[in-house]
Enzyme design. Structure first.
Site, PDB file in Angstrom:
ATOM      1  N   TYR A 185       0.946  -1.117  -0.106  1.00 51.51           N
ATOM      2  CA  TYR A 185       0.155   0.069  -0.106  1.00 51.51           C
ATOM      3  C   TYR A 185       0.897   1.273   0.055  1.00 51.51           C
ATOM      4  O   TYR A 185       0.583   2.297  -0.738  1.00 51.51           O
ATOM      5  CB  TYR A 185      -0.922   0.097   1.242  1.00 51.51           C
ATOM      6  N   LYS A 189       1.297   3.654  -3.194  1.00 52.71           N
ATOM      7  CA  LYS A 189       0.657   5.191  -3.102  1.00 52.71           C
ATOM      8  C   LYS A 189       2.081   6.211  -3.307  1.00 52.71           C
ATOM      9  O   LYS A 189       1.736   7.312  -3.786  1.00 52.71           O
ATOM     10  CB  LYS A 189       0.176   5.364  -1.804  1.00 52.71           C
TER      11      LYS A 189
END
Length: 274
Positions: A185, A189
């Site tokens: 994650y 990002k």
């Protein structure tokens, strides 16, 4: 008369906006904000029923044109088909909110610790969170550049910039299950922020602005222990309400930010200022 001169910069009447992940928890707030400022909306997600309901809701509440479109952002043919459908039905796309993200097909696999994280899960998440960002921006941004105008906003996360404090997850859960922030994650990002900066400079002379919207922690089903621990790390001592993300989106989508590109608007209650 100057009355309304500055307020009108936020007006999106006559603009066509695409929001990927538009049927999601934050997506519902994002599409509502754009519609409330006058934009016509294409709500893009994986579930036909969900996007149709969301679009119907926008038409009823805000009186705007709105349609639901199913697309897999990780598939280039699906993305191109989506863009064609939107421009045929609503007209040239002026605003793209590149917002789709995934936890993959298995929540258990998504929340695995670093030591046992599966490469296939990593690639499954990256295919949407980063590859999908590129494919959608490539398809729609190219059309914007050919027309000489457009605004692209890409959703990242506070964990693109900060490592998660692992201690906040002790006794914490989301929707009834234990959670953490996995490495994929954060990596995906962070990639979104880099992609934004690249595209912003690449298309700047073509009149296309590209910026990142970075939310901090938003209340959306976490238990009390998580909210307590997370809030203790934030200078404002609370998590965000979903509606607190939308004003930054409207700013970046509108002419109010006409000289803003390649930037990252962080809405985190001061967490990254520590």
């Amino acid at each position: 008369m100057d009355k309304g001169r500055y307020r009108s910069k936020f007006d999106l009447t006559g603009r066509v906006a695409v929001v990927t992940g538009g049927a999601g928890i934050l997506g519902a707030h994002f599409i509502s904000a754009l519609a409330d400022h006058g934009a016509s909306l294409a709500v893009v997600d994986l579930d036909q029923s969900a996007v149709d309901v969301a679009a119907a809701n926008l038409r009823e509440r805000f009186g705007v044109r709105a349609m639901g479109v199913v697309a897999d952002v990780a598939d280039s043919a699906s993305v191109a088909n989506m863009a064609d459908i939107v421009e045929t039905e609503l007209g040239p796309i002026d605003i793209l909110h590149n917002n789709a993200a995934t936890k993959g097909s298995s929540a258990d696999a998504f929340f695995e610790p670093v030591e046992s994280y599966n490469l296939e899960t990593w690639r499954e998440i990256m295919a949407v969170n980063l590859d999908g960002m590129f494919l959608v921006a490539q398809q729609i941004g190219s059309r914007m550049a050919a027309r000489g105008k457009g605004s692209i906003i890409q959703t990242a996360s506070i964990y693109a910039h900060l490592a998660p404090d692992q201690s906040i997850y002790e006794g914490s859960n989301y929707m009834g299950r234990s959670i953490n922030t996995p490495p994929v994650y954060t990596a995906s990002k962070a990639g979104v922020v880099g992609l934004t900066q690249y595209l912003a400079t690449y298309w700047a002379e073509k009149g296309v602005r590209v910026n990142t919207l970075t939310p901090g922690g938003v209340e959306s089903g976490q238990n009390d222990e998580f909210r307590r621990r997370y809030s203790g790390r934030v200078p404002m001592r609370r998590m965000a309400d979903p509606d607190e993300m939308v004003s930054a989106l409207v700013f970046l989508a509108s002419d109010a930010s006409s000289y803003v590109t390649g930037q990252n608007i962080v809405v985190d209650g001061g967490l990254s200022a520590w």
